[in-house]
Design a protein around this motif. Sequence first.
Motif, PDB file in Angstrom:
ATOM      1  N   GLN A  92       0.836  -1.199   0.032  1.00 51.98           N
ATOM      2  CA  GLN A  92       0.004  -0.082   0.042  1.00 51.98           C
ATOM      3  C   GLN A  92       0.857   1.211   0.034  1.00 51.98           C
ATOM      4  N   ASP A  93       0.184   2.416  -0.323  1.00 52.25           N
ATOM      5  CA  ASP A  93       0.967   3.626  -0.296  1.00 52.25           C
ATOM      6  C   ASP A  93       1.464   3.830   1.065  1.00 52.25           C
ATOM      7  N   ASP A  94       1.038   3.660   2.122  1.00 51.85           N
ATOM      8  CA  ASP A  94       1.289   3.878   3.712  1.00 51.85           C
ATOM      9  C   ASP A  94       2.544   2.688   3.833  1.00 51.85           C
ATOM     10  N   GLY A  95       2.984   1.941   2.972  1.00 48.71           N
ATOM     11  CA  GLY A  95       3.934   1.055   3.269  1.00 48.71           C
ATOM     12  C   GLY A  95       3.685  -0.337   3.995  1.00 48.71           C
ATOM     13  N   HIS A  96       2.542  -0.547   4.274  1.00 50.98           N
ATOM     14  CA  HIS A  96       1.901  -1.766   4.822  1.00 50.98           C
ATOM     15  C   HIS A  96       1.661  -2.792   3.644  1.00 50.98           C
ATOM     16  N   VAL A  97       1.766  -4.149   3.931  1.00 53.77           N
ATOM     17  CA  VAL A  97       1.837  -4.877   2.721  1.00 53.77           C
ATOM     18  C   VAL A  97       0.431  -5.898   2.992  1.00 53.77           C
ATOM     19  N   VAL A  98      -0.067  -6.219   1.906  1.00 52.23           N
ATOM     20  CA  VAL A  98      -1.368  -6.852   1.935  1.00 52.23           C
ATOM     21  C   VAL A  98      -0.937  -8.161   1.208  1.00 52.23           C
ATOM     22  N   THR A  99      -1.497  -9.359   1.974  1.00 55.57           N
ATOM     23  CA  THR A  99      -1.453 -10.707   1.120  1.00 55.57           C
ATOM     24  C   THR A  99      -2.901 -11.437   0.909  1.00 55.57           C
ATOM     25  N   ILE A 100      -3.329 -12.109  -0.118  1.00 59.05           N
ATOM     26  CA  ILE A 100      -4.514 -12.567  -0.232  1.00 59.05           C
ATOM     27  C   ILE A 100      -4.581 -13.908  -0.258  1.00 59.05           C
ATOM     28  N   SER A 101      -5.178 -14.938   0.298  1.00 55.74           N
ATOM     29  CA  SER A 101      -4.969 -16.309   0.346  1.00 55.74           C
ATOM     30  C   SER A 101      -6.489 -16.895   0.257  1.00 55.74           C
ATOM     31  N   PRO A 102      -6.403 -18.106  -0.081  1.00 53.03           N
ATOM     32  CA  PRO A 102      -7.794 -18.929  -0.309  1.00 53.03           C
ATOM     33  C   PRO A 102      -8.703 -18.700   1.036  1.00 53.03           C
ATOM     34  N   ALA A 103     -10.068 -18.488   0.746  1.00 49.26           N
ATOM     35  CA  ALA A 103     -11.099 -18.198   1.980  1.00 49.26           C
ATOM     36  C   ALA A 103     -11.056 -19.271   3.158  1.00 49.26           C
ATOM     37  N   ASP A 104     -11.181 -20.425   2.596  1.00 51.14           N
ATOM     38  CA  ASP A 104     -11.525 -21.525   3.600  1.00 51.14           C
ATOM     39  C   ASP A 104     -10.277 -22.342   3.718  1.00 51.14           C
ATOM     40  N   PRO A 105      -9.032 -22.434   4.038  1.00 53.25           N
ATOM     41  CA  PRO A 105      -8.201 -23.405   4.103  1.00 53.25           C
ATOM     42  C   PRO A 105      -8.628 -24.494   5.032  1.00 53.25           C
ATOM     43  N   ASP A 106      -8.270 -25.671   4.746  1.00 52.80           N
ATOM     44  CA  ASP A 106      -8.697 -26.984   5.439  1.00 52.80           C
ATOM     45  C   ASP A 106      -8.191 -26.996   6.852  1.00 52.80           C
ATOM     46  N   GLN A 107      -8.645 -27.761   7.681  1.00 48.85           N
ATOM     47  CA  GLN A 107      -8.160 -28.034   8.928  1.00 48.85           C
ATOM     48  C   GLN A 107      -6.599 -28.431   8.901  1.00 48.85           C
ATOM     49  N   THR A 108      -5.605 -28.151   9.710  1.00 47.83           N
ATOM     50  CA  THR A 108      -4.412 -28.554   9.708  1.00 47.83           C
ATOM     51  C   THR A 108      -4.049 -30.036  10.423  1.00 47.83           C
ATOM     52  N   LEU A 109      -3.026 -30.602  10.534  1.00 48.39           N
ATOM     53  CA  LEU A 109      -2.988 -31.933  11.151  1.00 48.39           C
ATOM     54  C   LEU A 109      -2.850 -31.287  12.886  1.00 48.39           C
ATOM     55  N   GLU A 110      -2.442 -30.273  12.895  1.00 45.92           N
ATOM     56  CA  GLU A 110      -2.214 -29.650  14.332  1.00 45.92           C
ATOM     57  C   GLU A 110      -3.798 -29.598  14.999  1.00 45.92           C
ATOM     58  N   ASP A 111      -4.677 -28.861  14.039  1.00 45.57           N
ATOM     59  CA  ASP A 111      -6.063 -28.749  14.461  1.00 45.57           C
ATOM     60  C   ASP A 111      -6.662 -30.124  14.569  1.00 45.57           C
ATOM     61  N   LEU A 112      -6.799 -31.141  14.018  1.00 48.40           N
ATOM     62  CA  LEU A 112      -7.134 -32.260  13.903  1.00 48.40           C
ATOM     63  C   LEU A 112      -6.980 -33.076  15.272  1.00 48.40           C
ATOM     64  N   SER A 113      -5.396 -32.953  15.666  1.00 42.39           N
ATOM     65  CA  SER A 113      -4.901 -33.498  16.768  1.00 42.39           C
ATOM     66  C   SER A 113      -5.666 -32.661  17.971  1.00 42.39           C
ATOM     67  N   GLU A 114      -5.583 -31.471  17.983  1.00 46.44           N
ATOM     68  CA  GLU A 114      -6.289 -30.954  19.153  1.00 46.44           C
ATOM     69  C   GLU A 114      -7.739 -31.060  19.301  1.00 46.44           C
ATOM     70  N   LEU A 115      -8.284 -31.411  18.390  1.00 43.49           N
ATOM     71  CA  LEU A 115      -9.740 -32.014  18.244  1.00 43.49           C
ATOM     72  C   LEU A 115      -9.908 -33.507  18.589  1.00 43.49           C
ATOM     73  N   GLY A 116      -8.994 -34.204  18.555  1.00 40.47           N
ATOM     74  CA  GLY A 116      -8.852 -35.662  18.842  1.00 40.47           C
ATOM     75  C   GLY A 116      -9.522 -36.530  17.666  1.00 40.47           C
ATOM     76  N   GLU A 117      -9.247 -35.938  16.480  1.00 40.06           N
ATOM     77  CA  GLU A 117      -9.813 -36.871  15.335  1.00 40.06           C
ATOM     78  C   GLU A 117      -8.442 -37.154  14.472  1.00 40.06           C
ATOM     79  N   GLY A 118      -8.531 -38.574  14.724  1.00 37.10           N
ATOM     80  CA  GLY A 118      -7.594 -39.416  14.224  1.00 37.10           C
ATOM     81  C   GLY A 118      -7.848 -39.504  12.519  1.00 37.10           C
ATOM     82  N   LEU A 119      -6.742 -39.923  11.758  1.00 38.43           N
ATOM     83  CA  LEU A 119      -6.920 -40.513  10.398  1.00 38.43           C
ATOM     84  C   LEU A 119      -6.725 -41.855  10.066  1.00 38.43           C
TER      85      LEU A 119
END
Length: 205
Positions: A92-119
């Motif tokens: 941006q003109d004020d020097g701040h940086v903007v990054t755009i990523s996909p809206a709904d990233p899937d749960q991470t392995l860490e998320d699944l572990s914390e939820l107690g969901e195994g694979l």
Amino acid sequence: GALARSRRRVIGQYKTNVQIEEDQFYRLYEAEHLVSERPVRLRLHLVDQFLPRAERDAVARRSLRAFRALTELEGKVGWVPQIVGPVDAFVQDDGHVVTISPADPDQTLEDLSELGEGLDPEARLAVIRGAARAIQAAHAAGIAHRRLSPDVVHVDRGVTDPTKVMARVGGWDMARIGDAQTAASRVSMVAEGVAFMAPEVVADD
């Protein structure tokens, strides 16, 4: 309050809807493209304007590293479905940086572990294959990921066949461009704040 006032604003070609995270370094929003209305996650990386110019530039380069790495990767090997990360970025003109990523990233392995969901064992193998394909593609483009850990491996389980589960690797903010074959870095697992570090990163015990 201030948070409510900041919820809807136009930043570049994007309109923010809801602020979902904030700390001293960034603000994360649910947003959408002004023209296509495609939903995205917009991260506003805050660059302290009171820092000396060289330090401001260094902060901006770090904030843009993930997007630069993925742009380099796509230019050399094409689109890789096992990789997730910024799809757009600008300063941006004020020097701040903007990054755009996909809206709904899937749960991470860490998320699944914390939820107690195994694979299932088949799904675990599919995750390993997906992560390996992502890293193989990065290395083919001369990019070292440097931080392959459970909190950056996203798992897409939207299939009935567990062998078709896909892992998508994120966390490209520590990627190093052009040095996939360099010697391992000496890092502290405690300082990194994660439970596992990729073998290519760990040169010490």
